[in-house]
Enzyme design. Structure first.
Site, mmCIF file in Angstrom:
data_model
loop_
_atom_site.group_PDB
_atom_site.id
_atom_site.type_symbol
_atom_site.label_atom_id
_atom_site.label_comp_id
_atom_site.label_asym_id
_atom_site.label_seq_id
_atom_site.Cartn_x
_atom_site.Cartn_y
_atom_site.Cartn_z
ATOM 1 C CB SER A 124 -0.951 -0.015 1.202
ATOM 2 O OG SER A 124 -0.230 0.125 2.406
ATOM 3 C CG MET A 125 2.672 2.132 -2.700
ATOM 4 S SD MET A 125 3.429 2.137 -4.325
ATOM 5 C CE MET A 125 1.993 2.220 -5.379
ATOM 6 N N GLY A 126 -0.385 4.637 0.303
ATOM 7 C CA GLY A 126 -1.161 5.825 0.660
ATOM 8 C C GLY A 126 -1.893 6.398 -0.540
ATOM 9 N N GLY B 273 -1.853 4.883 -4.108
ATOM 10 C CA GLY B 273 -2.529 3.639 -4.484
ATOM 11 C C GLY B 273 -1.829 2.403 -3.961
ATOM 12 N N GLY C 88 -4.930 1.094 5.991
ATOM 13 C CA GLY C 88 -4.238 -0.165 5.703
ATOM 14 C C GLY C 88 -4.968 -1.355 6.327
ATOM 15 C CG ASP C 89 -5.385 -1.468 10.444
ATOM 16 O OD1 ASP C 89 -4.307 -1.994 10.136
ATOM 17 O OD2 ASP C 89 -5.512 -0.656 11.379
HETATM 18 N N1 LIG Z 1 -5.380 9.928 0.589
HETATM 19 C C1 LIG Z 1 -5.899 8.773 0.156
HETATM 20 N N2 LIG Z 1 -6.856 8.755 -0.816
HETATM 21 C C2 LIG Z 1 -7.391 7.598 -1.261
HETATM 22 N N3 LIG Z 1 -7.039 6.387 -0.811
HETATM 23 C C3 LIG Z 1 -6.085 6.329 0.149
HETATM 24 C C4 LIG Z 1 -5.469 7.513 0.698
HETATM 25 N N4 LIG Z 1 -4.590 7.131 1.667
HETATM 26 C C5 LIG Z 1 -4.659 5.782 1.707
HETATM 27 N N5 LIG Z 1 -5.549 5.299 0.804
HETATM 28 C C6 LIG Z 1 -5.882 3.896 0.534
HETATM 29 O O1 LIG Z 1 -5.576 3.114 1.667
HETATM 30 C C7 LIG Z 1 -4.546 2.169 1.353
HETATM 31 C C8 LIG Z 1 -3.673 1.968 2.572
HETATM 32 O O2 LIG Z 1 -3.083 3.194 2.934
HETATM 33 P P1 LIG Z 1 -1.633 3.315 3.580
HETATM 34 O O3 LIG Z 1 -0.601 2.911 2.578
HETATM 35 O O4 LIG Z 1 -1.539 4.679 4.156
HETATM 36 O O5 LIG Z 1 -1.719 2.191 4.727
HETATM 37 P P2 LIG Z 1 -0.984 2.061 6.145
HETATM 38 O O6 LIG Z 1 0.176 2.995 6.209
HETATM 39 O O7 LIG Z 1 -0.714 0.621 6.341
HETATM 40 O O8 LIG Z 1 -2.136 2.523 7.155
HETATM 41 P P3 LIG Z 1 -2.495 2.014 8.650
HETATM 42 O O9 LIG Z 1 -1.345 1.163 9.128
HETATM 43 O O10 LIG Z 1 -2.710 3.274 9.425
HETATM 44 O O11 LIG Z 1 -3.758 1.238 8.553
HETATM 45 C C9 LIG Z 1 -3.843 2.746 0.137
HETATM 46 O O12 LIG Z 1 -3.210 1.733 -0.635
HETATM 47 C C10 LIG Z 1 -5.034 3.374 -0.615
HETATM 48 O O13 LIG Z 1 -5.767 2.390 -1.317
HETATM 49 MG MG LIG Z 2 -0.281 -0.331 8.207
#
Ligand SMILES: Nc1ncnc2c1ncn2[C@@H]1O[C@H](COP(=O)(O)OP(=O)(O)OP(=O)(O)O)[C@@H](O)[C@H]1O
Ligand SMILES: [Mg+2]
Length: 318
Positions: A229-231, A234, A260-261
């Site tokens: 996951s890349m925030g 995507g 991410g969860d």
């Molecule tokens: N600003 C955003 N707009 C749309 N979708 C998002 C955004 N931020 C995150 N996402 C969605 O959520 C997914 C997971 O986000 P992220 O990579 O931030 O996970 P994470 O860092 O593991 O989060 P956490 O550990 O807090 O649950 C992304 O791949 C994307 O699909």
């Molecule tokens: Mg996470």
């Protein structure tokens, strides 16, 4: 059946102040309590999609009781091991200008007998066909190889394992032989680059093709799926059949904490429903984008996920 494991859950206490004043008395307003923990978030997402799971972990003292009550209020079945030490309470203070200050406790000390009870509980859930999701940090006193050991035990008993953690705990778990390694992982970009020991600027310059290559080396170790996951950039999904990429969906963002969860919850729900792989990935994109539109770690509704699902674009790039 899906089992989520939160070894270091917390009662999340959120409160407001007009301005946070250090070295002074701060009078908190609007204090609310919620069940905190990444496994609980995964269970909440599954529930919202219409699925079921059992949330397992450690809980202790009055805070542990409150935690279990709040989990039940979310409609989630729980089966926590009761421990002597008190479950931690994490305080989040939001000022009028939106600034967030957090105070996190380390988590209780787990006794040997309590650990053995958890292992026994999980081994009783480890029948073939079940998926066990291991998420989040480890409480004080549990070794960095805790997830490695749990993954080995669960996989040998026939369960599938989904691991979402970082740092040394992730590194150790991925040192296992193919028959003991987690089946699925969901690192974010930072966690993947940290695993590969990429210095910040080198990692920051990584292209999607290079990131997919790193994921492929993990597939070579026996992991079945890496969901990177890349925030807001995507996600990339890599398995033995290829590489898919999906842009993040444009949504009105309220809080990305727990996105991410939600992605993890949607993936395991999709697997359990027997959906084709691309549909599982699309569901993960819709659910995680939906999670960004809600307050805190609240999951999006099924209706919102279904709407976002129609907008998801999934491209097979290798
Ligand atoms: N600003 C955003 N707009 C749309 N979708 C998002 C955004 N931020 C995150 N996402 C969605 O959520 C997914 C997971 O986000 P992220 O990579 O931030 O996970 P994470 O860092 O593991 O989060 P956490 O550990 O807090 O649950 C992304 O791949 C994307 O699909
Ligand atoms: Mg996470």
């Amino acid at each position: 059946m899906i089992i989520t494991v939160t070894l270091n859950p917390a009662l999340d206490k959120t409160a407001r102040v007009d301005v946070l004043r250090p070295n002074a008395l701060n009078r908190l307003q609007g204090v609310t309590l919620d069940a905190g923990g990444k496994g609980v978030n995964v269970s909440a997402m599954i529930r919202s999609l219409g699925g079921e799971s059992v949330a397992v972990g450690f809980s202790g003292g009055g805070a542990g009781e409150e935690l279990r009550a709040l989990v039940a209020k979310k409609g989630i079945t729980s089966d926590f091991v009761r421990v002597a030490a008190v479950t931690r309470t994490n305080l989040k203070v939001v000022a009028d200008d939106g600034a967030l200050t957090e105070f996190n406790e380390p988590g209780p000390e787990i006794r040997d007998a309590e650990w053995r009870e958890l292992e026994q509980k999980l081994s009783s859930y480890a029948a073939g066909g079940n998926t066990v999701v291991l998420s989040g940090s480890l409480p004080a006193g549990l070794g960095k190889d805790t997830y490695k050991k749990l993954s080995a035990m669960l996989r040998r008993a026939g369960a599938s394992v989904f691991l979402d953690t970082d740092g040394e705990a992730l590194k150790r778990a991925l040192e296992s032989a193919p028959e003991e390694i987690p089946d699925y992982i969901k690192p974010n970009r930072y966690e993947l680059l940290q695993y590969f020991g990429m210095p910040d600027d080198k990692g920051a310059a990584c292209t999607e093709t290079e990131l997919a290559e790193l994921c492929r080396t993990l597939i070579g170790k026996g992991i079945k799926l890496v969901s990177l996951s890349m925030g807001e950039a995507g996600a990339i999904f890599v398995n033995g059949n290829g590489v898919w990429r999906a842009p993040a969906l444009p949504v009105q963002v309220r809080s990305t904490v727990g996105a991410g969860d939600s992605m993890t919850g949607a993936l395991v729900h999709g697997f359990e429903q027997g959906l084709p792989e691309e549909q599982c990935f699309a569901l993960a994109m819709a659910a995680s984008a939906g999670a960004c539109t809600t307050e805190g770690t609240n999951p999006p509704s099924r209706a919102l996920v279904d709407t976002l699902l129609t907008q998801t674009r999934m491209e097979k790039i290798a």
